[in-house]
Each structure stands twice: as structure tokens, then as C-alpha cells.
Write an enzyme that holds these catalytic residues in place. Sequence first.
Site, short mmCIF file in Angstrom:
data_model
loop_
_atom_site.label_atom_id
_atom_site.label_comp_id
_atom_site.label_asym_id
_atom_site.label_seq_id
_atom_site.Cartn_x
_atom_site.Cartn_y
_atom_site.Cartn_z
CG ASP A 139 -72.11 66.91 3.06
OD1 ASP A 139 -71.35 66.57 4.44
OD2 ASP A 139 -72.79 66.06 2.70
CG ASP A 192 -67.87 64.19 6.16
OD1 ASP A 192 -68.31 63.46 5.50
OD2 ASP A 192 -66.18 63.89 6.35
CD GLU A 224 -69.96 61.27 8.23
OE1 GLU A 224 -70.63 59.89 8.21
OE2 GLU A 224 -69.58 61.31 8.67
CG HIS A 280 -73.13 59.43 0.72
ND1 HIS A 280 -73.78 59.86 1.31
CD2 HIS A 280 -72.03 59.66 0.52
CE1 HIS A 280 -73.22 60.95 2.39
NE2 HIS A 280 -71.50 60.31 1.55
CG ASP A 281 -70.77 57.33 3.44
OD1 ASP A 281 -70.02 57.55 2.32
OD2 ASP A 281 -70.48 57.62 4.86
O1 TEU Z 1 -68.07 59.54 5.87
C1 TEU Z 1 -67.27 58.61 7.95
C2 TEU Z 1 -67.13 57.84 7.89
O2 TEU Z 1 -66.19 57.29 9.07
C3 TEU Z 1 -67.79 56.75 6.61
O3 TEU Z 1 -69.53 56.89 6.78
C4 TEU Z 1 -66.87 56.12 6.01
O4 TEU Z 1 -66.96 56.96 5.07
C5 TEU Z 1 -67.64 55.07 5.74
O5 TEU Z 1 -67.89 54.08 6.79
C6 TEU Z 1 -66.24 53.79 4.73
O6 TEU Z 1 -67.08 52.87 4.72
C7 TEU Z 1 -68.30 60.53 5.23
C8 TEU Z 1 -68.86 61.03 4.59
O7 TEU Z 1 -69.77 60.49 4.37
C9 TEU Z 1 -67.56 60.11 3.09
O8 TEU Z 1 -68.25 59.88 2.23
C10 TEU Z 1 -66.96 60.59 3.26
O9 TEU Z 1 -65.88 59.34 2.38
C11 TEU Z 1 -66.29 60.64 4.48
O10 TEU Z 1 -66.44 61.42 5.77
C12 TEU Z 1 -64.87 61.64 4.21
O11 TEU Z 1 -64.92 62.71 4.10
#
Ligand code: TEU
Length: 574
Positions: free
Chosen positions: A104, A212, A271, A343-344
Site C-alpha cells: 500500500d 491510496d 485506488e 477493508h473499507d
Molecule cells: O480510502 C479512500 C476513500 O476515499 C474511501 O475508501 C473511504 O475511506 C471510504 O469510502 C470511507 O467511507 C483509502 C483507504 O482505503 C482507507 O482505508 C483510508 O481510510 C483512506 O484512504 C485514507 O487514507
Amino acid sequence: MTATNDRGEPWWKTAVIYQVYVRSFADSDGDGIGDLDGLRGRLDYLQRLGVGAIWLTPVQRSPQDDYGYDVSDYQDIDPLFGTLAGFDALVADLHDRGMRLIMDLVVNHTSDEHPWFVESRSSIASPKRDWYWWRPPRPGRHAGEPGAEPNNWGSVFSGSAWELDAASGEYYLHLFSRKQPDLNWEHPAVRRAVHAMMRWWLDRGVDGFRMDCINMISKDPALPDGPDGGRRGAFGDFGPHVIGGPRLHELVREMHAEVFEGRDGILALGETPGVTLDEARLLTDPARDELDMVFQFEHVELDHGAGKWDPRPIHLADLKASMGRWQAGLADAGWNSLYWGNHDQPRAVSRFGDDGIHRERSAKVLAAIQLLLRGTPFIFQGEELGMTNAPFAQVADFRDVEALNHYATATAAGEDPGVVLAALRRVGRDNARTPMHWDTTPNAGFTTGEPWIAVNPNHLGINAAAALADPDSVFHWYRRLIALRREEPAVVGGDVTLLLPHDERVVAFTRTLGTVELLVLASWSADVAAPPIPDAGGWAAAELLLSSCPRPADHDGPLDLHAWETRVYRRRVP
Ligand code: TEU
């Protein structure tokens, strides 16, 4: 390991990638938090499943405000997870097994405890001041008073996207938590530092990056107010000025030239929340030297009402329309990623399937669709067991900064705590983050200590040991589908035709390559269905490769599907 397979395609077009949320996968030292040595001890399991690579969620040093997505040292491993030597050993173990490792890369923002930010914050005159987005209060307003923030942007994690630094009287921008200040990618020194750090990991042997929020690194430097009344509640939406910003393609191409040029077989995966299909085509067109593929969000936002905390039912026809658009849109240029969960997101089987009596069959439906469409599939840990959402009873059961901030903000604004809690339970990110279920020993075999978040009590029935022992398990279904991707070129390269786009109960599509044609037929409901597939008679006589619901052939009409049943056929066409 070679960068291409025997058909000359890059490794990541054939491979299935498995996402390890390290914190919740396997704990080797009894501190209740998963770690790299725990993961190293479970590689046999991943190899048995047949995955070609692992994407590791962030393991660098971090205060863990957003569980590693707030990095305070990009070039070290957090002691919670292990050491650099342990990381090197993991890479070596994976490579010995013919598997790869994707890191990541969290560079839209750092932790506020990163030395770059500490220095940036130390004084308005600091040489690193402009490495982040610092702004004075709005003209005519005093620092700290409501509405004095430099613009109206709301943070993804509730509240304003600006935090006041009392010492300097200026605000800094944080699109996520206040402990995640956004880096200023306009500054060449920021870019040089990030590129150097990326090369350092590649030199260490990693096989690629999952970047990310990479489509958020180019902000409109004027930082204009965003539209009101959207998903940021009382605040404005930063999206139009941040997502796919003015210099995004230039910055990604520069990264490609500085970091990836001349290195073979490295996966650059972005992402990209809120990415459009047109933007994804540009980002992943190989001729443009930007990225290899992106994570798009359309299908995981179909159940959003006024934002993610206002969940709505998903209509299958909408899901299929989205799937069809992305499959067709990236068929000629670019490449798709395929995922149901990460994980989100809440657990896929609870969100899209039926986590009650049809749990196993509906998990198999999701697997077949994901693994047999065109693109690179990403399996989130536990999906291959059909793990479900967790029975969180109270707000104290949640751990995620997003969930806790939302609960505090929404209830303070007068929302009914019971309703807020119900939404957290349904769509909160903690659902995906409960520990992996290995067996029926205490804490599901995840830890000998006290787990950082409660283990789902249903691990007694749903766990890896039981799944490995049962030839009809969800695990073995995934394993067979992954093997089919390796053996049948039509799965990787075949054209996709979606059938029955308006049917609310059945997903059906074909894959065609040369003279081979596959049919994937899946029931998306608890009812029996008789899908009107074109040439049903011809298909009924074809080779049945996989079926989640074996039964006598004369039981129904040949293509009638039982509740949440999946079948995969193959035939030769002239
Ligand atoms: O996530 C980016 C993001 O905008 C979304 O996935 C968001 O976290 C989610 O929809 C909230 O509802 C990335 C990572 O995958 C996430 O775990 C982190 O919290 C975020 O970036 C910040 O780094």
C-alpha cells in the site's frame, strides 16, 4: 518468476490478488494485533487457495489513527507489525512460492506525526511549510471562529477538512482525519521524496503498489468552495476540486517515468474514489504510461442514499448496468479490477448476498461473477470463507475513526442514536476488520491474547479449518474458480457479453475466445428461477464445469436455477 505468462500477458492479468488486512489476519506474538510473522505462518493457506499475489495494507510506522493509513515513517515497519528484516523475509518466502507482494502506498497525506509535517508546522518560515496545504482564515474572520476555515470543504471522516494550528493561526488541510494532513503535490520536492521512497521499496523486492487515493493528489491550488448539499452533510464537497484534479495525469506520468520506467512486471494500481469511466480509461490505457488498473467505486456506492450512512437497497439491474458499463468501457483500452469488498466496505455476502440460510451459496455466486468477469480479481481476506458482517451491539464495539467520528457528529446534531448505530452496523468499515477465522479455538485462532476488535461469534461455524475439510465449502469453490482462470484462456482474455440486463433475479454472461464459449449463470435470489437464456437447449447439453447445487439432471428444466445457485458451462462454437 517471469513478468509475463506463456501467452505474453503481464502476470497481473492472470493472477488473483488477495488483500491482507494485516492487523486482523494472524497474530504471532499475542498482543492481539495481526503481524507480518503471523502472515508468514499462513502462506500455505494462501498458496492452497491459489492466489498469485498479496496486497498488504500499510505496515509502515504509524500512530494508527486510521490504522496505518497515517504514515509517520515511510521507510520502516511499525513495531506492531514486525521489523524490516521480517518484511524482507516475507518477500523472500512469497517469491520462493512464486507469489508476489503489493505494498500500500499512502501518499495523498502523511501522519501529522511524520517529521515532514512536524517541520512544516514548526513555523510559517519552515522550508517544508509548503509541503502541506496551509492557509490563513477566511478574510474578515478570526482564526477558530465557526466559518473561519479557508473553504467549506468537509472531511471524509466528518467535520471540516481544515484544522487550526493555534501557534501559527493558520489552518492545514486534511481530507481524512485531522491526523492525516494532505501533502502538497504542487511542490517538486514532495514528488522527489515520494519517488525516491517508492524506488527504495522496489529495490527491496516489492512487486507493485496499491496507491491510496491517488486521484486526489492534484488539487485546484485556488482551493475553491465546493457544492453544498451533497454527501458531506453541513459542509461542501471537495470532490470537484480534488478528484481527477487539473494535474493528475501529468503527476502520474511523472511518477511512472521516475519510478517504474525500465522495471519489469511492477504493478501500478490506483485506488480512485469517484473516478469516472472516461478518467479510468485514460489512467489505465497502456499507451499513456500512467497506471495498470484502478479501483473504481460505482458498484459499492449503489446503496448510498444521501451518503454512505443512508443505505438503500441495491437493485440487481442497476448493479448489472454498472458492471456492463465498466466491462465494455475498459474492453479495448485499459483493464478492470474486480472486487466486492475490502477493508473499507461491509462484508460482501452480507451486503450483496444473503448471509442467512443461503450464505454459502450466495458467497459462491459472488465468487463466480468476480472471478469469471474480465479484469483482475481482488479477494478480501475471509471472503473465501463467506465471512459476514459482525453483530456490533453498541458504539463501544466499533474501532474505526470514520465510524466513531460519524456517531459523535450525527448524534450531536440531533440524529437518533439508534438509527445512527443501525447504519454503522450495516455499512461500517469495522465489519470487514474483525479478525480472520482460522478455527474454533479461542479467538478463532487469530491471537492468544486479547484481540483489538472482537472476533465474530459465528467463527464456530465459519472458519478456515472447517472449510478446508469440506470439499463443498466456499473456500474450495474459490480455489476451483482460481484454477479455472489459470487453465482456461477465455476467462482472462475472452469477450464479455452480459445477458438478461433487466432481470432482477439472475446474473448471466458469456465469455468467448476463439472457439471456446463459457456461460456463467447465477441466481441472485431465494426463489427458483427459469432464466430465458438464448439457446438454452444448446447450453443444457454443454459441459457443466462447475455447479454449486448438484442435483439430478431431470429435476427441473435444465437451466432452472435453485435459490442462489451458480453454474458454469463450457462449449465449443464453430
Ligand atoms: O480510502 C479512500 C476513500 O476515499 C474511501 O475508501 C473511504 O475511506 C471510504 O469510502 C470511507 O467511507 C483509502 C483507504 O482505503 C482507507 O482505508 C483510508 O481510510 C483512506 O484512504 C485514507 O487514507
